[in-house]
Write a protein that holds these residues in place. Sequence first.
Motif, PDB file in Angstrom:
ATOM      1  N   VAL A 153       0.816  -1.223   0.000  1.00  0.00           N
ATOM      2  CA  VAL A 153       0.000   0.000   0.000  1.00  0.00           C
ATOM      3  C   VAL A 153       0.843   1.264   0.000  1.00  0.00           C
ATOM      4  O   VAL A 153       0.300   2.379   0.025  1.00  0.00           O
ATOM      5  CB  VAL A 153      -1.063   0.063   1.145  1.00  0.00           C
ATOM      6  N   GLY A 154       2.161   1.107  -0.124  1.00  0.00           N
ATOM      7  CA  GLY A 154       3.015   2.273  -0.246  1.00  0.00           C
ATOM      8  C   GLY A 154       2.967   2.837  -1.658  1.00  0.00           C
ATOM      9  O   GLY A 154       2.249   2.338  -2.537  1.00  0.00           O
ATOM     10  N   SER A 155       3.776   3.889  -1.888  1.00  0.00           N
ATOM     11  CA  SER A 155       3.802   4.573  -3.176  1.00  0.00           C
ATOM     12  C   SER A 155       5.229   4.795  -3.638  1.00  0.00           C
ATOM     13  O   SER A 155       6.158   4.912  -2.829  1.00  0.00           O
ATOM     14  CB  SER A 155       3.112   5.943  -3.070  1.00  0.00           C
ATOM     15  N   LEU A 156       5.382   4.856  -4.954  1.00  0.00           N
ATOM     16  CA  LEU A 156       6.639   5.232  -5.579  1.00  0.00           C
ATOM     17  C   LEU A 156       6.319   6.021  -6.838  1.00  0.00           C
ATOM     18  O   LEU A 156       5.257   5.833  -7.440  1.00  0.00           O
ATOM     19  CB  LEU A 156       7.470   4.001  -5.977  1.00  0.00           C
ATOM     20  N   ARG A 157       7.248   6.871  -7.252  1.00  0.00           N
ATOM     21  CA  ARG A 157       7.092   7.571  -8.521  1.00  0.00           C
ATOM     22  C   ARG A 157       8.336   7.323  -9.371  1.00  0.00           C
ATOM     23  O   ARG A 157       9.450   7.672  -8.968  1.00  0.00           O
ATOM     24  CB  ARG A 157       6.895   9.076  -8.337  1.00  0.00           C
ATOM     25  N   LEU A 158       8.121   6.733 -10.508  1.00  0.00           N
ATOM     26  CA  LEU A 158       9.200   6.483 -11.456  1.00  0.00           C
ATOM     27  C   LEU A 158       9.289   7.645 -12.442  1.00  0.00           C
ATOM     28  O   LEU A 158       8.273   8.242 -12.815  1.00  0.00           O
ATOM     29  CB  LEU A 158       8.966   5.188 -12.219  1.00  0.00           C
ATOM     30  N   SER A 159      10.509   7.924 -12.875  1.00  0.00           N
ATOM     31  CA  SER A 159      10.741   8.969 -13.867  1.00  0.00           C
ATOM     32  C   SER A 159      11.596   8.416 -14.991  1.00  0.00           C
ATOM     33  O   SER A 159      12.429   7.528 -14.770  1.00  0.00           O
ATOM     34  CB  SER A 159      11.448  10.170 -13.242  1.00  0.00           C
ATOM     35  N   CYS A 160      11.430   8.981 -16.153  1.00  0.00           N
ATOM     36  CA  CYS A 160      12.220   8.575 -17.313  1.00  0.00           C
ATOM     37  C   CYS A 160      12.428   9.817 -18.175  1.00  0.00           C
ATOM     38  O   CYS A 160      11.461  10.442 -18.602  1.00  0.00           O
ATOM     39  CB  CYS A 160      11.482   7.486 -18.093  1.00  0.00           C
ATOM     40  N   ILE A 161      13.688  10.173 -18.388  1.00  0.00           N
ATOM     41  CA  ILE A 161      14.013  11.358 -19.180  1.00  0.00           C
ATOM     42  C   ILE A 161      14.514  10.919 -20.549  1.00  0.00           C
ATOM     43  O   ILE A 161      15.503  10.186 -20.648  1.00  0.00           O
ATOM     44  CB  ILE A 161      15.083  12.205 -18.478  1.00  0.00           C
ATOM     45  N   ALA A 162      13.836  11.364 -21.580  1.00  0.00           N
ATOM     46  CA  ALA A 162      14.226  11.004 -22.944  1.00  0.00           C
ATOM     47  C   ALA A 162      15.262  11.982 -23.474  1.00  0.00           C
ATOM     48  O   ALA A 162      15.106  13.195 -23.362  1.00  0.00           O
ATOM     49  CB  ALA A 162      13.008  11.000 -23.848  1.00  0.00           C
ATOM     50  N   SER A 163      16.334  11.438 -24.026  1.00  0.00           N
ATOM     51  CA  SER A 163      17.365  12.282 -24.629  1.00  0.00           C
ATOM     52  C   SER A 163      17.782  11.685 -25.963  1.00  0.00           C
ATOM     53  O   SER A 163      17.493  10.527 -26.267  1.00  0.00           O
ATOM     54  CB  SER A 163      18.568  12.419 -23.700  1.00  0.00           C
ATOM     55  N   GLY A 164      18.480  12.467 -26.740  1.00  0.00           N
ATOM     56  CA  GLY A 164      18.886  11.999 -28.062  1.00  0.00           C
ATOM     57  C   GLY A 164      17.882  12.439 -29.110  1.00  0.00           C
ATOM     58  O   GLY A 164      17.244  13.478 -28.985  1.00  0.00           O
ATOM     59  N   ASP A 165      17.718  11.628 -30.128  1.00  0.00           N
ATOM     60  CA  ASP A 165      16.837  11.942 -31.253  1.00  0.00           C
ATOM     61  C   ASP A 165      15.390  11.624 -30.877  1.00  0.00           C
ATOM     62  O   ASP A 165      14.864  10.568 -31.211  1.00  0.00           O
ATOM     63  CB  ASP A 165      17.264  11.151 -32.487  1.00  0.00           C
ATOM     64  N   THR A 166      14.747  12.540 -30.181  1.00  0.00           N
ATOM     65  CA  THR A 166      13.398  12.300 -29.678  1.00  0.00           C
ATOM     66  C   THR A 166      12.306  12.914 -30.541  1.00  0.00           C
ATOM     67  O   THR A 166      11.129  12.784 -30.216  1.00  0.00           O
ATOM     68  CB  THR A 166      13.259  12.843 -28.253  1.00  0.00           C
ATOM     69  N   GLU A 167      12.671  13.554 -31.644  1.00  0.00           N
ATOM     70  CA  GLU A 167      11.663  14.272 -32.430  1.00  0.00           C
ATOM     71  C   GLU A 167      10.587  13.357 -32.980  1.00  0.00           C
ATOM     72  O   GLU A 167       9.443  13.745 -33.134  1.00  0.00           O
ATOM     73  CB  GLU A 167      12.340  15.036 -33.570  1.00  0.00           C
ATOM     74  N   ALA A 168      10.970  12.123 -33.296  1.00  0.00           N
ATOM     75  CA  ALA A 168      10.007  11.192 -33.875  1.00  0.00           C
ATOM     76  C   ALA A 168       9.187  10.460 -32.820  1.00  0.00           C
ATOM     77  O   ALA A 168       8.290   9.688 -33.153  1.00  0.00           O
ATOM     78  CB  ALA A 168      10.725  10.181 -34.753  1.00  0.00           C
ATOM     79  N   THR A 169       9.479  10.694 -31.557  1.00  0.00           N
ATOM     80  CA  THR A 169       8.761   9.980 -30.494  1.00  0.00           C
ATOM     81  C   THR A 169       7.318  10.424 -30.442  1.00  0.00           C
ATOM     82  O   THR A 169       7.024  11.618 -30.389  1.00  0.00           O
ATOM     83  CB  THR A 169       9.429  10.219 -29.145  1.00  0.00           C
ATOM     84  N   PHE A 170       6.407   9.472 -30.452  1.00  0.00           N
ATOM     85  CA  PHE A 170       4.985   9.796 -30.369  1.00  0.00           C
ATOM     86  C   PHE A 170       4.351   9.232 -29.107  1.00  0.00           C
ATOM     87  O   PHE A 170       3.535   9.879 -28.469  1.00  0.00           O
ATOM     88  CB  PHE A 170       4.247   9.262 -31.603  1.00  0.00           C
TER      89      PHE A 170
END
Length: 124
Positions: free
Chosen positions: A14-31
């Motif tokens: 019943v605890g909580s966590l927050r995951l993060s993910c930072i996109a770097s590089g050629d991200t223009e095509a990411t949808f």
Amino acid sequence: VELPESGGGEVQTVGSLRLSCIASGDTEATFCLGWFRLAAVKVYEGVATIDSHGTTYADSVKDRFTISQDTAKRTVYLQMDSLKPDDTAVYYCATDVVPCTSWGWFVVGSFGSWGQGTQVTVSS
């Protein structure tokens, strides 16, 4: 595209966590941005995805997990509440160049870029 994840750890039920993910590089095509997990059964399970059309969630995490993104920071988050031991897994961030549901829900093979994963352990 590089996708380092952070925020994993060990928490009690019943605890909580927050995951993060930072996109770097050629991200223009990411949808589409998504979170998957790999537990002891060694099968990737889709957790949540987000794109300009909206969000999708696996039934197992619906109403407990929330995916969000900060476009300016190129960061996607996964807020995990009411965690259960069954949520124990390595969590991966992934990106796709097409809308999230183009080929169906959580189609692993469609996601071309993956992070290294972050371990989440939920103890009872």
